[in-house]
Write an enzyme that holds these catalytic residues in place. Structure first.
Site, short mmCIF file in Angstrom:
data_model
loop_
_atom_site.label_atom_id
_atom_site.label_comp_id
_atom_site.label_asym_id
_atom_site.label_seq_id
_atom_site.Cartn_x
_atom_site.Cartn_y
_atom_site.Cartn_z
N MET A 92 0.93 -1.16 -0.02
CA MET A 92 0.16 0.03 0.01
C MET A 92 0.92 1.18 0.00
O MET A 92 1.73 1.11 0.74
CB MET A 92 -0.85 0.06 1.23
CG MET A 92 -1.82 -1.08 1.08
SD MET A 92 -3.04 -0.75 0.00
CE MET A 92 -4.21 -2.13 0.01
N CYS A 93 0.39 2.28 -0.72
CA CYS A 93 1.18 3.55 -0.96
C CYS A 93 0.59 4.39 0.39
O CYS A 93 0.09 4.20 1.15
CB CYS A 93 0.89 4.11 -2.10
SG CYS A 93 1.05 3.19 -3.54
N ARG A 94 1.53 5.65 0.41
CA ARG A 94 1.29 6.72 1.29
C ARG A 94 1.13 8.09 0.71
O ARG A 94 1.91 8.14 -0.59
CB ARG A 94 2.37 6.79 2.34
CG ARG A 94 2.72 5.64 3.20
CD ARG A 94 1.71 5.23 4.22
NE ARG A 94 0.67 4.40 3.76
CZ ARG A 94 -0.62 4.05 4.43
NH1 ARG A 94 -0.54 4.43 5.80
NH2 ARG A 94 -1.47 3.27 4.07
N ASN A 129 -4.29 5.05 -3.37
CA ASN A 129 -3.77 4.10 -2.30
C ASN A 129 -4.76 2.97 -2.31
O ASN A 129 -5.88 3.16 -2.16
CB ASN A 129 -3.60 4.64 -0.94
CG ASN A 129 -3.09 3.69 0.14
OD1 ASN A 129 -2.43 2.61 -0.37
ND2 ASN A 129 -3.31 3.69 1.41
#
Length: 270
Positions: A1-3, A112
């Site tokens: 998962m991205c931020r 995200n």
């Protein structure tokens, strides 16, 4: 998962979110605390609005913590509306075209989450795009395609309805192909005048989203930028956020979210 992190308000230097906070986006790129993986080192990007209607864009495949150009730009650029993202790839190679944010005309978008079974959905979903939007697709991620589909479904006319229609269409297409997809979608997008965010998941396990005042503006983030937890409000799953001028409003998003109440988040930032 991205931020990711987004800001709208009186112009500030990008470094206030990108690099100077104790848990800044650069810090989150190698030490995220609310993601499945703590490292988000598959590239980064920033999109910011200035004097022109279309946003400026800077993206690279280096980890955010190791790019001196990012820190230098963030120290010099002031903007009243910007989006910043650090990537942990769940699909699509590590290349600049796959880094967020994505831009098209005056719109910017970052995401995200993920779409399960995307490789089965990719071809029929791309076929929906007109030639103009199809030719704008330069990467291979589900995120970029979701953005272009939202444009196809009327992002310019009614942004929230376009996102909802797009997500419903992805689920419907999976049903047509005979499988159930899981969509996890926490995204921010802007036309340069308004900042929107949506937190949604078909299994009600959407990636996190928080909101807090910052100076004379407001920011939306995947996880808090500092240790003052009382300042950060968790946005409920199944919500849409709109920041316009000094006002911020949070409303239910999607049909299943109507039973949930969020009165404490319907406020005006002073």
């Amino acid at each position: 998962m991205c931020r990711w992190a987004a800001y709208s308000g009186e112009p500030i230097y990008l470094e206030h979110i990108v690099s100077s906070q104790t848990h800044s986006l650069i810090e989150q790129s190698h030490h995220a605390t609310e993601a499945k993986t703590s490292t988000n080192g598959d590239g980064f990007g920033i999109a910011w609005y200035g004097d022109r209607p279309e946003p400026g864009l800077f993206r690279d495949i280096l980890p955010a913590w190791s790019d001196c150009n990012l820190k230098s730009l963030a120290r010099q650029i002031r903007s009243g509306l910007f989006l910043a993202h650090v990537r942990a790839a769940t699909g699509g190679g590590t290349r600049r075209d796959n880094c967020h944010p994505f831009v098209h005309g005056r719109w910017s978008f970052m995401h995200n989450g993920q779409v399960s079974g995307f490789e089965r959905l990719r071809r029929p979903l791309e076929a929906l795009l007109c030639d103009r939007l199809y030719s704008a697709r330069v990467g291979t991620t589900d995120s970029e395609l979701l953005f272009l589909l939202a444009l196809h479904f009327g992002l310019d006319r009614d942004p929230v309805a376009a996102i909802e229609t797009m997500l419903k269409h992805v689920e419907t297409e999976a049903d047509r192909l005979g499988f159930e997809t899981v969509i996890r979608f926490t995204a921010a997008f802007s036309d340069g005048a308004r900042l929107y965010a949506v937190r949604y998941a078909s299994d009600r396990k959407a990636p996190t989203l928080y909101s807090a005042p910052l100076g004379r503006g407001h920011c939306l983030v995947s996880e808090p930028l500092n240790d003052d937890r009382d300042a950060w409000v968790a946005i409920p799953d199944g919500s849409v956020v709109l920041i316009e001028g000094h006002e911020i409003a949070v409303q239910p998003f999607g049909g299943w979210a109507i039973e949930r109440r969020v009165p404490e988040l319907q406020l005006v930032a002073k």
